[in-house]
Scaffold this active site. Structure first.
Site, PDB file in Angstrom:
ATOM      1  N   ASP A   1       0.854  -1.115  -0.025  1.00  0.00           N
ATOM      2  CA  ASP A   1       0.179   0.056  -0.117  1.00  0.00           C
ATOM      3  C   ASP A   1       1.039   1.276   0.201  1.00  0.00           C
ATOM      4  O   ASP A   1       2.088   1.097   0.292  1.00  0.00           O
ATOM      5  CB  ASP A   1      -0.853  -0.094   1.118  1.00  0.00           C
ATOM      6  CG  ASP A   1      -2.044   1.339   1.098  1.00  0.00           C
ATOM      7  OD1 ASP A   1      -2.509   1.513   0.257  1.00  0.00           O
ATOM      8  OD2 ASP A   1      -1.919   2.136   2.109  1.00  0.00           O
ATOM      9  N   SER A   2       0.425   2.459  -0.172  1.00  0.00           N
ATOM     10  CA  SER A   2       1.040   3.683  -0.249  1.00  0.00           C
ATOM     11  C   SER A   2       1.444   4.091   1.026  1.00  0.00           C
ATOM     12  O   SER A   2       2.394   4.939   1.476  1.00  0.00           O
ATOM     13  CB  SER A   2       0.105   4.730  -0.963  1.00  0.00           C
ATOM     14  OG  SER A   2      -1.067   4.692  -0.186  1.00  0.00           O
TER      15      SER A   2
ATOM     16  N   CYS B   1      -3.725  -0.796  -2.209  1.00  0.00           N
ATOM     17  CA  CYS B   1      -4.044   0.346  -2.745  1.00  0.00           C
ATOM     18  C   CYS B   1      -4.601   0.445  -3.902  1.00  0.00           C
ATOM     19  O   CYS B   1      -4.402   0.021  -4.998  1.00  0.00           O
ATOM     20  CB  CYS B   1      -2.403   1.026  -2.779  1.00  0.00           C
ATOM     21  SG  CYS B   1      -2.552   2.802  -3.347  1.00  0.00           S
TER      22      CYS B   1
ATOM     23  N   GLU C   1      -6.266   9.454   8.714  1.00  0.00           N
ATOM     24  CA  GLU C   1      -4.861   9.446   9.392  1.00  0.00           C
ATOM     25  C   GLU C   1      -4.904  10.081  10.621  1.00  0.00           C
ATOM     26  O   GLU C   1      -4.110   9.425  11.554  1.00  0.00           O
ATOM     27  CB  GLU C   1      -3.928  10.096   8.536  1.00  0.00           C
ATOM     28  CG  GLU C   1      -3.773   9.473   6.947  1.00  0.00           C
ATOM     29  CD  GLU C   1      -2.637   8.614   6.953  1.00  0.00           C
ATOM     30  OE1 GLU C   1      -1.731   8.469   7.707  1.00  0.00           O
ATOM     31  OE2 GLU C   1      -2.662   7.587   6.175  1.00  0.00           O
TER      32      GLU C   1
ATOM     33  N   CYS D   1     -11.109   3.364  -1.664  1.00  0.00           N
ATOM     34  CA  CYS D   1      -9.772   3.818  -1.110  1.00  0.00           C
ATOM     35  C   CYS D   1      -9.468   3.020   0.286  1.00  0.00           C
ATOM     36  O   CYS D   1     -10.540   2.899   0.945  1.00  0.00           O
ATOM     37  CB  CYS D   1     -10.046   5.301  -0.945  1.00  0.00           C
ATOM     38  SG  CYS D   1      -8.803   6.079   0.177  1.00  0.00           S
TER      39      CYS D   1
ATOM     40  N   HIS E   1      -8.491   3.817   3.073  1.00  0.00           N
ATOM     41  CA  HIS E   1      -8.948   4.449   4.397  1.00  0.00           C
ATOM     42  C   HIS E   1     -10.466   4.403   4.604  1.00  0.00           C
ATOM     43  O   HIS E   1     -10.756   4.821   5.855  1.00  0.00           O
ATOM     44  CB  HIS E   1      -8.445   5.818   4.409  1.00  0.00           C
ATOM     45  CG  HIS E   1      -6.965   6.163   4.075  1.00  0.00           C
ATOM     46  ND1 HIS E   1      -6.114   5.646   3.332  1.00  0.00           N
ATOM     47  CD2 HIS E   1      -6.187   6.512   5.189  1.00  0.00           C
ATOM     48  CE1 HIS E   1      -4.661   5.833   3.791  1.00  0.00           C
ATOM     49  NE2 HIS E   1      -4.773   6.539   4.954  1.00  0.00           N
TER      50      HIS E   1
HETATM   51  N1  DGL Z   1      -3.872   3.942  -0.325  1.00  0.00           N
HETATM   52  C1  DGL Z   1      -4.649   4.853  -1.223  1.00  0.00           C
HETATM   53  C2  DGL Z   1      -5.822   4.239  -1.836  1.00  0.00           C
HETATM   54  O1  DGL Z   1      -6.312   3.247  -1.638  1.00  0.00           O
HETATM   55  C3  DGL Z   1      -5.092   5.932  -0.353  1.00  0.00           C
HETATM   56  C4  DGL Z   1      -3.976   7.084   0.136  1.00  0.00           C
HETATM   57  C5  DGL Z   1      -3.183   7.668  -0.902  1.00  0.00           C
HETATM   58  O2  DGL Z   1      -3.678   8.434  -1.406  1.00  0.00           O
HETATM   59  O3  DGL Z   1      -2.126   7.186  -1.076  1.00  0.00           O
HETATM   60  O4  DGL Z   1      -6.187   4.809  -2.895  1.00  0.00           O
END
Ligand code: DGL
Length: 245
Positions: free
Chosen positions: A7-8, A70, A150, A181, A183
Site C-alpha cells: 500500500d502507499s 492500494c 490518518e 480507497c 482509508h
Molecule cells: N492507499 C490509497 C488508496 O487506496 C489512499 C492513500 C493515498 O492517496 O495514497 O487509494
C-alpha cells in the site's frame, strides 16, 4: 503461503485485516510506502514508478503472491506490476466491482464510487462496471477523508462537515457505495449513517471473496502472522497496526 501486501501507507492495513480474519495465508509481508504517501494526488507515471520500486523491494522477501491493497496503485500500476513480477499480482478494483455486482439486483442500480483523485481520474471502476452493463454510476474524490482518517477522525463534527460538503450533490441514496480507497472502511459507519440504504463495498472483504472464488484459496492457515515494513517511520505503522488490526 507467504503473501506480500503493498500500500502507499498505513491504509492497506484495512485489507490486511480482512486477510488475517479469513486466514487465507500463513504470513503477510506488509509494505507501506509511508515516505511517499499519498499516491492519490500523484500522476500515473509516478504511481507506476513507486509501485515497481515497492515490487522490487518485496521480491527479496520470498513472497508467492502480491496483493496491491492500494486502490490508486491498483488503478494505475497493476499491468506494469504483473509484467515485472515472477508471481501472481492481484489488485482490489476487479474484486470490488465483482462484490458490487453480487450485492446488486439489477443493472439499473445506482452506484457511487468513492476514491482518491488519481483512482477516480483513471476511470477503472467505471469502465469495469460499464462493461458489466451498469450505467447509473457517479464518482467522487473526497480527498479530505484520507488525512482525516490518518488523524483518527472516524466520527464527529469535522468528519460530518466534510461529508456534508462532498455529498451535497448526491440527492438519492445509491444502491451501492464502493469504498474505493484503503482509508474509507475506517469511516464506514459514518458513511453508512449518510447513506443508510446503500450496500457498502469494502476492498478487503472483496479481495478475500475474489481469492476464494477465482484462486480457490481456502481458509486453512491456523493463524496469519504479519511482518510490517515501511519506507519511513515503521514504528508509526506498527502503532497504527496495533490500533486497527
Ligand atoms: N492507499 C490509497 C488508496 O487506496 C489512499 C492513500 C493515498 O492517496 O495514497 O487509494
Amino acid at each position: 503461503m507467504r503473501v506480500g501486501v503493498f500500500d502507499s501507507g498505513v491504509g492497506g492495513l484495512t485489507v490486511a485485516k480482512s486477510l488475517i480474519e479469513h486466514k487465507l495465508f500463513d504470513e503477510i509481508v506488509y509494505f507501506g510506502d509511508t515516505a511517499r504517501v499519498p499516491y492519490g494526488t500523484k500522476d500515473a507515471k509516478t504511481i507506476i514508478k513507486y509501485s515497481l520500486e515497492a515490487l522490487e523491494f518485496l521480491k527479496s522477501f520470498d513472497i508467492e503472491m502480491l496483493i496491491v491493497a492500494c486502490n490508486t496503485a491498483s488503478a494505475h500500476a497493476l499491468e506494469e506490476l504483473r509484467k515485472n513480477a515472477p508471481f501472481e499480482v492481484f489488485g482490489v478494483i476487479e474484486p470490488g466491482v465483482l462484490a458490487a455486482i453480487n450485492a446488486l439486483h439489477d443493472k439499473n442500480a445506482s452506484i457511487l464510487i468513492l476514491g482518491t483523485k488519481a483512482t477516480i481520474a483513471s476511470g477503472q471502476y467505471e469502465k469495469l462496471l460499464i462493461n458489466n452493463g451498469y450505467q447509473n454510476i457517479a464518482s467522487l474524490a473526497p480527498s479530505l477523508f484520507v488525512p482525516l482518517v490518518e488523524e483518527g477522525f472516524f466520527e464527529g463534527d469535522v468528519l460530518q462537515s466534510a461529508m456534508r460538503y462532498y455529498f451535497k450533490d448526491i440527492k438519492q441514496n445509491p444502491n451501492a457505495v464502493i469504498l474505493g480507497c484503503t482509508h474509507f472502511p475506517l469511516i464506514a459507519d459514518a458513511i453508512r449513517g449518510y447513506f443508510p440504504k446503500s450496500a457498502l463495498i469494502h476492498s478487503g472483504d472483496a479481495i478475500v471473496e475474489y481469492l476464494r472464488t477465482k484462486c480457490c484459496l481456502k481458509s486453512n492457515a491456523n493463524t496469519t502472522t504479519i511482518k510490517l515494513l515501511a519506507s519511513d517511520n515503521v514504528e508509526a505503522l506498527k502503532f497504527t497496526a496495533s490500533l486497527w488490526l
